[in-house]
Structures are given as structure tokens and as C-alpha cells.
Design a protein around this motif. Structure first.
Motif, PDB file in Angstrom:
ATOM      1  N   UNK A  49       0.811  -1.344   0.039  1.00 20.67           N
ATOM      2  CA  UNK A  49      -0.008  -0.042  -0.050  1.00 20.67           C
ATOM      3  C   UNK A  49       0.685   1.158   0.136  1.00 20.67           C
ATOM      4  N   UNK A  51       0.273   5.328   0.416  1.00 20.69           N
ATOM      5  CA  UNK A  51      -0.612   6.282   0.579  1.00 20.69           C
ATOM      6  C   UNK A  51      -0.027   7.540  -0.499  1.00 20.69           C
ATOM      7  N   UNK A 288      -7.961   3.336  -4.205  1.00 21.15           N
ATOM      8  CA  UNK A 288      -9.053   3.765  -3.578  1.00 21.15           C
ATOM      9  C   UNK A 288      -8.813   5.357  -2.967  1.00 21.15           C
ATOM     10  N   UNK A 289      -9.834   6.159  -3.223  1.00 16.43           N
ATOM     11  CA  UNK A 289      -9.632   7.423  -3.119  1.00 16.43           C
ATOM     12  C   UNK A 289     -11.068   8.190  -3.034  1.00 16.43           C
ATOM     13  N   UNK A 303      -7.807  10.839   1.020  1.00 21.80           N
ATOM     14  CA  UNK A 303      -6.535  10.260   1.381  1.00 21.80           C
ATOM     15  C   UNK A 303      -6.669   8.949   0.500  1.00 21.80           C
ATOM     16  N   UNK A 304      -5.872   9.173  -0.576  1.00 22.84           N
ATOM     17  CA  UNK A 304      -5.750   7.993  -1.491  1.00 22.84           C
ATOM     18  C   UNK A 304      -4.838   7.106  -1.075  1.00 22.84           C
ATOM     19  N   UNK A 305      -5.036   5.946  -1.457  1.00 22.13           N
ATOM     20  CA  UNK A 305      -4.127   4.553  -1.118  1.00 22.13           C
ATOM     21  C   UNK A 305      -3.965   3.956  -2.700  1.00 22.13           C
ATOM     22  N   UNK A 307      -2.745   0.329  -4.041  1.00 18.23           N
ATOM     23  CA  UNK A 307      -2.327  -0.814  -3.601  1.00 18.23           C
ATOM     24  C   UNK A 307      -1.884  -1.732  -4.820  1.00 18.23           C
TER      25      UNK A 307
ATOM     26  N   UNK B  34       1.074  -7.090   4.026  1.00 19.50           N
ATOM     27  CA  UNK B  34       0.803  -7.435   2.589  1.00 19.50           C
ATOM     28  C   UNK B  34      -0.050  -8.385   2.163  1.00 19.50           C
ATOM     29  N   UNK B  37      -3.516  -8.051   2.799  1.00 17.20           N
ATOM     30  CA  UNK B  37      -4.317  -7.060   1.910  1.00 17.20           C
ATOM     31  C   UNK B  37      -4.631  -7.882   0.424  1.00 17.20           C
ATOM     32  N   UNK B 142      -1.521   6.139   8.132  1.00 12.18           N
ATOM     33  CA  UNK B 142      -1.164   6.005   6.622  1.00 12.18           C
ATOM     34  C   UNK B 142      -2.397   5.547   5.819  1.00 12.18           C
ATOM     35  N   UNK B 143      -3.094   4.626   6.219  1.00 12.05           N
ATOM     36  CA  UNK B 143      -3.904   3.919   5.160  1.00 12.05           C
ATOM     37  C   UNK B 143      -4.622   2.814   5.814  1.00 12.05           C
ATOM     38  N   UNK B 288     -12.066  -0.469   2.178  1.00 10.59           N
ATOM     39  CA  UNK B 288     -10.939   0.772   2.332  1.00 10.59           C
ATOM     40  C   UNK B 288     -11.706   1.677   3.164  1.00 10.59           C
ATOM     41  N   UNK B 290      -9.618   4.733   4.564  1.00 16.00           N
ATOM     42  CA  UNK B 290      -8.541   5.511   5.054  1.00 16.00           C
ATOM     43  C   UNK B 290      -8.780   6.671   5.872  1.00 16.00           C
ATOM     44  N   UNK B 291      -7.875   6.759   6.943  1.00 17.65           N
ATOM     45  CA  UNK B 291      -8.001   7.975   7.740  1.00 17.65           C
ATOM     46  C   UNK B 291      -7.689   9.253   6.870  1.00 17.65           C
ATOM     47  N   UNK B 292      -8.171  10.285   7.305  1.00 18.01           N
ATOM     48  CA  UNK B 292      -7.752  11.622   6.585  1.00 18.01           C
ATOM     49  C   UNK B 292      -6.356  11.987   7.611  1.00 18.01           C
ATOM     50  N   UNK B 293      -5.204  12.283   7.001  1.00 23.18           N
ATOM     51  CA  UNK B 293      -4.056  12.343   7.896  1.00 23.18           C
ATOM     52  C   UNK B 293      -3.902  13.719   8.586  1.00 23.18           C
TER      53      UNK B 293
END
Lengths: 308, 308, 308, 308
Positions: A49, A51, A288-289, A303-305, A307, B34, B37, B142-143, B288, B290-293
Motif C-alpha cells: 500500500x 498512501x 481507493x480514493x 486520502x488516496x491509497x 495498492x 501485505x 491485503x 497512513x491508510x 477501504x 483510510x483516515x484523513x491524515x
């Protein structure tokens, strides 16, 4: 001052109004079908992944040049408060005030208008202070996941970063496709790397802001031909700035957002992704975004990631 | 008033401090390897996406009971502004002020403390107004993407929604696992459905807030045994509220966040997902979320999407 | 690093802790008695009003150097909304986010601490994220009106504005008193003009911020001897900045706010007042400068007006 | 639905457009001449100060019924920060987000429009998200000080507070004048006490909001005849609410703000002032109530003080 005829000819060729029905509010995101997502998931080979968001704090990319679009102001309203009495479990709580397009973000389809119109012919005046975007708001998308393709234009040209006066052309995109050994296809989300964000990461916000390399007015037609779902890059302005044609400001915004109904991403940090893709020799991945569902938002932090 | 000995015994059994090194700030998210995921991506069979976030607007779930944690106040700073002169392309821009934990969110590991300590033994006083969470902030993750498993406790019990005094037990989780025909495994993100969010969706915020069904003090040990990466549900309080043990407030927060270092999700809308999973007869999917950083954030809005 | 002994000797001579009782939270504002106000009102000879506040907008005096203290971000939530149906009376409504000390403001008594103490010996840790200043908050003052005296140091020295390295001394204040033909007396609010705000008005915020002329460490004793109620000036830093004594930062803040309990005003625009006083040959006037009653505020915006 | 003809007849009789020139943006505040202020200052007999603002905090008068107009959210960005190193003088700093009309406030002249017009014939569409009120903004006033007159209608009627369906009429105002033994004259600021704010002070925000006594549609003509500069009272709605005439909503706002160009004050706490005036047997005083100069503001918080 009317926009030049060149603009209108381009606009006509790209226009997607009505393509997904009169009621449509999500434009090219319609191109992300279940099948596209299924195939996107199948690209995950390692599970690695990456970020792509910049950290959110007050020392973000905004310099004050865009009035009102403030960097995140993040404050505390509770620090270790023992809500239920001394010795009980304590909690902390925070507040943010920020421009929705301040950091790594998606421009929603209502972010731009021209000639009094938004995407799909909606009246620009449907945006109001009290209800924000009645049409085409960022909450309509629901989620954005698809196959992502990195078109690493800087690497394809053999430079760390493009110069400030470099307009990224369809030829650049194709050279990057060749480097990537991937063909962009319908529903893909294309990430275009210029390397410009290195200027911000090195501490110079003003140099980052402009002059900035970015997408040429010729690229929307290329994205349209490939039926791309969305495009993001690593600049503040997305398109080359100052513009290629004197006095034609932000034509790419108008073509992408208004005519095509295609979301744009800005301030995406593609540096680590560039290194990983080069190392893995793979430039297609699951992306993923998801937009934060601000009702009536003209944009949203993301917070796109990626993969791989 | 000290916490009861029962709490400390549980805490001792669950404690993950030092498990991933003294410098660790992400706790059970370390369990998302990994490989996890990669296998999560392999669950995508159809490509169907189900968004799990509530819309973000001023009429959100907050009632004012939690001081300072305001629903999103979303305003415009620019509406169709022709920045470069009359007739040019116009843009709109918006601003939000909100509690980071106001809507659908992740509690970060610094959201709770007890006995002056945060996860991994960090001092609670490391949280300050000026720098927020120096340790364990939400930007560290991060994600967050992994395999998601819906444990639909309400459905497993044959009800639309659990009653307000229902503490979800390990036995409930296992009954839901059986319904799901899935075994929760290391690195999974578990979504526990109570149906309580129907109260909010029906317009009654106060009934939604409490009394609320939620996780029993006995569940952290179950999550620990399964080495779950994170848990989210469809309530405001996450754990049963008022609590099961008189005067022991928020024990699950303390066990999950402080002892185990496991993020918690709240106000997730699991209604559509419940219907889709039942129809597809599949309860495991790619998630998916993801936290906003936000640098130093004790929590973060999130726009999760489940992909089946 | 402890503060130098010189500081402590001064602090001892000026200290007002306990002077108005152990419960006191307003310090030298106690000196504004009914009689002082009555005599202040009697100075109004013409009825001429001179406003002293800078306009409040995003392009204010803050440069980002003081973290978090943002200039006012002023947005609309309603523009001509016909709340009760088409054709009915319409209303507009606005929102602001700002640092309470961002523009023309009063420093409240809780703005500064040293050695863990606030004015009147209150513990500094009584300031918290959840309740702000439990003691000495700006709402305690209730109102600030008194006789104002302009000590126009720049004019007394025959210059437009003092140089950036000019520390305003007691001798400067006395020369300005002589120019003013006024003797400062108990309960007065003294406005000290340096002319520095011309730099901001000319568009150079950075030059305005520093180096800045301002009050010398020797002035608090002078204000103490005269029993002044409050002091304001036309700089960002209030005191000379960088400081007179190496590594002794903000000693005047500590002496005025913590030791004496005397509010300080900053970013007051005294340019028009200077012209009016010179023309009228009167430097004493009625001054109204009420704090906004933010509960627990460590400072407050203020819109002062001098009435001659 | 057009407004009724009764409204237009009244509007015609009261209209002040052009009275102070086509460029005027402050309306009846023009009536506060130097002479008026001089005489106002001469009313100060004792020097006693009575503050009239409600405290500013999150538990203010707003209930959420007026979308977006949030009570002050007051947070800390710095608590005892030793900016220049350990042991140095420490400072604290705070931030607020609030509706400008959330608490004790002035309605600016741009707060209301009807028929597409603001005061002095300015187009309502001159209010925009990006520049707020181009005309008639609250910063134009500069300062508001004058003679204040308390018309204590509740006391004149021998009640603690008026009932929720009581429309304050010109006859009520004259009875209160008689009680006060004062004749309202040009340039005065009239404070009309209903006692309604007792409901808020007793903890019932909803009962405070409505039904609410308030000014009758017949009062603007009375204020016009007396050439009053501004009017404030102790209610949320200012005028009686629900309105006297079915489907004629907020007529007093339209007459006062749009037709006359007269600022209105709301949520002023007149309880202590009522007691003091009764005790002193004086109902005229010096009033200082300066708007915070928010550029383009449609309203402003104010911390008024009456000085007897």
C-alpha cells in the motif's frame, strides 16, 4: 470577454452532457463499472500500500493567494477529560476548520462553471451559500475506487521534475504509457506525475504554486478518447499555470469538470508511488480514493491509497 | 475513584504495549500485512461497492451532549467567481468547521487514556493544544485497507435492531460468524451491526445517542484472541451505553484503544451492507477506510467503502 | 533556563497579587472607579468620535508566524434567503473563524504565565482545552471604559514613526505627557503611539511584525507608579521586539499581565487619533473599549472608540 | 407571493433612501451627531457601568433552528507555550468560530432585503460569498455611541415579562417613556425591554426563541417620527414572533433595516439595567455599543455598556 473559439470547438467535441441521462450528477464516474472494479482488484499482486495524501496541518500548501481556502486549523476542545469523574477513562477531542480543497483533494463537478453552466447543463446559480451545490455535489459520488494508472511523465522524460513552463501533452502521456507498459482504458483513474510537488516537500510553497507544469489544454480530448474516469496530479493548479494561451485561464478545469464531468485531483504526492512502480515495474494498481461526503461540497479532502 | 480490579485483570490479558516495539504508534494495524491485503483483494468477486459513511452536514448525529464536538458547519467562500475577469471560467470554494469525530469516524489511538497513559505507555500529557497528539496521531496509520467482515448481530438474532440495553457479547459475535459462514482472522476489520443507526436515519438523534446497544466489556478479549486489526459499528457510543457495570464508564474504549492499540469506528451506516451481504450470501469483502491524515489527530472522518 | 534576577526584582516591586483580594480576577481594572468614569465622561467637549480598530478580514496583520492565530475567515451561510417562501423578506447570515488576538485586541490576564503562575497566583494549569481560562478570563472584565490618554511618543520625538530598535522608555512617556499637557492618573487607559502600524497600513506585514519598536522593560514600573488601568499601542508585539535583554523574551507581558494584572492592547490604529489630538490640542478623552465576553478567553477582539 | 399593500404603504412613509445621499451606507446612524454624543456624555452622573451582553460560549441562545448560525465554538491553539524555550514566559491563545449574529448582536443594514433591494436601493445580489456585503456592511458604521434610553415596557405594564403573544405598540413605548420621564429624541438609541430574556436565563432556550413578544409592525413609524438612530431589545426575534399579520413574516426587519436603514440589536440582556434605572430613577444614559468591524458583515457581536 468571451472565451476563444478554439475553446468552444474543443468543448463541443468533449461534451458529455446528457450522455448518462439528464439527471446525472457524477459524469465520468459512471465509467467505473463493477467489472472495472473487479479487474482493478485483480491487479493487487503484492498487497503493498502506498498512501498519496499530504499530511493535514496548518503548514499545508496554501499560501493565501486563493482567498478563503485556508490550510487546516486543527484545535483541541478536550484533552484527557475524565467525563465521568476523577480517575475514570479520559477522552480527547479535536476540531478542524479548513478549505475542502486546501490539501490533497478532489475537485467536485460543481467546482467550476462557465457561461453560467455547470456539468450537465445545470445552472451555475444553483450553488448558494445556504445549500452549497444543489447539483453535482461531492457527496453524490459515494465512493471512488478503480484501477489507477501512474503516468510518470517526469520519469519518461528522464528528469526529476518537469520545468515550470512544461505543458503535459498527449504525446507526454503516451510516452509515459509506453514506459508503464499499460494501456489506459475506460474507467481508469490516471495519475499524472510531474514531480512538481518536490518543491513543496522541499519547503518552497511559492515555487510550488507557480509557475507550475501541468496538463495542457490538449489533454482533455485524450482523456475523453480513453474514457478515463478521473485524473489527478501532483500540482496545485492541475493544469499548466500560467496558461498556454494568453488570457485563456483555467481551460482544462472548464473542459474536464464542466464539459466532460470528470473529477480532478490536486496536490497528490506521487513521489513514493513513482519509486515503487519503477521498482515493481508495474504502473497499474488498485486505487481507493473516496470523497468525504460533504453534502453540496464543491470539493473534498481525500486520502488516496494505491495498492500494488 | 480507581477503576475496578476486574478492569485491570482484563487489561493485563489484552495488553499489547511493546508487542510491536517501544516506538510503535499504530497498534493492531500492524496486523494488516501485505498478505492480508492481497487476500482481501481476492475477495472481490462482483466489483459491487457499498459506501458506509453518513452524509456530512450540519444536521448530523451530534446533539450537543459532547461539548465542542460540532456537526459539520459547511460554508462557501467563493461562488462562481470569475477570478480572471468577467466571462472567464468561474470557480467555487468551500470551508468546513467540524469535530473530527462528529460523523462517521475512526477513533485514533490517542482518543482515550487512563491512569495518565495512552497506548504503548505514552504519557497522556503528550497531548497538548498546540501540537495535538505528539504520539499515536491518526496520521501515523497512513491508510487502512484490509478484509472486512460484517458480523450482523441483529440479523443473527432475527431482529431489525438490538434493544438499547443489549450488550453485544462474544457469543453474539460467534452467532454472527456462523450466519456469515466466515471465520474472523488476523488483520481483519470487523464491522458489528446492531441496527441502532436506524434510529438516527428515522430522525431521532436523541434515541440514537442513548440508551444504545453496543459492545460488551467482554468483546475486547475476543477481538484480541482473533487478532483483529480494527472494529467499527453503527452506534454513537461504540460500546453499550449506559455501561454494563455501574460506574465503570467507557471500559471498552480503554481496553481497545489504550491497552490493545486497536482503532474503533463509530457511526458507520451498515444498513445497505447488511442487505447486500444477505443477498450475496457473502459477509467478507475488501474494505477501504483510510483516515484523513490530520497531524496529531485523535480521530478522523472516514468514508469507508466495502467492495464485494 | 530561569529568568534573570533583574526580572524578579522588577516583578517584586510591581506585584499586585492580593491587592484587590485573593479572589480578584480583573487586576488594575479595579482602578476604574465610578468617579474615574464620571470624570472621563466630562472630558467630552466636542462629541467627536475616533475609531481605533483595524478592519477585520482575512488580510489582517497575522503572517502565520504565531501558530494557529489566524486572521478572520469570514464566510456566508445564508445570502438573501427567503426563509418563509418566495417573495417574503429575505435575510443573510455570516460566520467567522478567527484568533481572538488576531486583530485589534486586548490581551486578557490569562494570556501570559511564568513560573507556572497566572495573575494573582492562579495556577497556569487551570487553563485547559475544554474550559479555557477558569480564572482571569476576558469575560470577567464586563466592560472597559475610562479616560484615555494618548502618549504620542513618535510625535514628541518629532518623527513619523519610531525605528524598529526603539524601546519606549519612561522618559519617552514623560516627554509625551508634556506634549499632551496631561498628567496620567489612576484608572487611566494609556495609548502609546509609536507609528509602527504605518508599516502594516502601507502593506508590509512582515516589516510591521518585527523588528518593532515597543515598550521597554522599564515601563511597567512607570505604569505601576501611576496606577494605570490598561495600556494599548500600535504594534503587534506590544513590547520592543527583539527584546532589549538577550534571551529575556516578553518580559513586559510577564510584568504587565502576570505581576500587575494589567490588560494590554495591541494592533490599535492610533494614526487618526494622533492627528485629531494634535489638531484639537487635547490628548485626554473618553475611551470605550469593551471586551467581547468570551467565557474563559485569554484575549478578545475590541473595537475601541475615543471620544473627544 | 407579494407582500401585502399595508406593508408597502408603511414602507413608503418610512423610507429613508436618498435622505443622506445616494452613497450613504449607514442610514439612521447619521443622526448621531457630535452634539448628540456630547449631550449623551453629559448624562453620566454617577459613572456606574452596566454591561448588556450575554456571555459568549457554546451554550448560547442559538438552538439550531436558524441554519448555520452557530453558538461560539471556542477552542485553544496554545496553552502556556514557552515559545522561546523551557522556563521562558509562556502564552496561551484561542480561536473562535461563531455566527456573527449568534449572541448579543447588531443586525447590520445588509442583514435583510426585500424585492431584491437592500437599504438605499442597493441590489441584494451585491452580497456574495466571496466579498460578503459590498454595501452597507457593519464595518461602515465605525462606532456606535450615543444617548441610550431604556423603554421598560414590562415594568410600565407592571409585569416581570410580557407574554409571548404581546406585540409592543407605540402606545406601550409612550407609556414606558412616561415611566422613564424621558422624551426620545433624534439620535437616541432606544432599548426596549420585554423581559423575555428571563426565559433564556432560566435555561429554556426554546421558550425564549418563540413564541416571543417583540416589536409591532406599527413601531417603525414611531421610531421614524422620533428619528431614532438604532433600537435594541431582549429577544431573539426582535419583532413579535409568530407575526401579527398572517403570512407577513419579519415585516419589522424589512421596515427598519431596508426602508429606514436603522440597525437593530437582539439578545441584549436588559435585566440589570432595568433594576439600576428603576433604582436611580433615570432611564437615559450614555451607551457605547461599537460593532466589531467585520468587513462586509451583515451583523456583528457587540458588548454594549450603559453608563449612568
Amino acid at each position: 470577454m468571451p472565451l476563444p473559439s478554439e475553446f468552444y470547438e474543443l468543448a463541443k467535441r468533449l461534451n458529455n452532457w446528457g450522455r448518462w441521462g439528464e439527471a446525472d450528477e457524477i459524469g465520468t464516474l459512471n465509467l467505473i463499472t463493477d467489472e472495472v472494479v473487479r479487474e482493478a482488484a485483480a491487479t493487487v499482486a503484492v498487497g503493498k500500500r502506498v498512501p498519496l495524501a499530504l499530511p493535514l496541518h496548518q503548514d499545508g500548501v496554501q499560501t493565501g493567494v486563493i482567498p478563503g481556502r485556508i490550510n487546516p486549523l486543527h484545535t483541541m476542545v478536550a484533552i484527557n477529560v475524565e467525563l465521568f469523574g476523577p480517575g475514570t477513562v479520559a477522552t480527547s477531542d479535536d476540531i478542524v476548520t479548513m478549505g475542502l480543497q486546501a490539501g490533497t483533494h478532489w475537485d467536485g463537478l460543481s467546482h467550476a462553471s462557465h457561461g453560467g453552466k455547470l456539468y450537465n447543463g445545470r445552472p451555475a446559480e444553483s450553488i448558494t451559500a445556504q445549500s452549497r451545490s444543489a447539483f453535482n455535489g461531492v457527496e453524490k459520488a459515494g465512493h471512488i475506487v478503480s484501477r489507477g494508472v501512474l503516468l510518470d511523465v517526469a520519469r519518461a522524460r528522464g528528469v526529476d521534475r518537469l520545468e515550470g513552463d512544461h505543458a503535459v501533452t498527449p504525446e507526454d502521456l503516451e510516452a509515459a504509457e509506453e514506459l508503464a507498459r499499460v494501456t489506459v482504458r475506460p474507467g481508469d483513474i490516471v495519475l499524472v506525475r510531474t514531480g512538481q510537488i518536490q518543491r513543496f516537500l522541499a519547503g518552497d510553497k511559492h515555487a510550488y504554486a507557480h509557475p507550475s507544469p501541468g496538463l495542457s489544454i490538449r489533454t482533455p480530448e485524450w482523456f475523453h478518447a480513453r474514457d478515463v474516469a478521473a485524473v489527478a496530479n501532483d500540482t496545485l493548479t492541475f493544469e499548466i499555470f500560467p496558461p498556454e494561451i494568453t488570457d485563456l485561464w483555467m481551460p482544462v478545469h472548464a473542459l474536464d469538470l464542466v464539459e466532460m464531468g470528470m473529477p480532478q485531483g490536486q496536490n497528490w504526492n506521487l513521489e513514493e508511488l513513482s519509486a515503487v512502480c519503477a521498482e515493481e515495474r508495474r504502473y497499474a494498481f488498485f486505487l481507493a480514493a473516496m470523497p468525504e461526503p460533504f453534502v453540496g461540497g464543491t470539493g473534498t479532502p481525500v486520502a488516496p491509497v494505491a495498492i500494488l
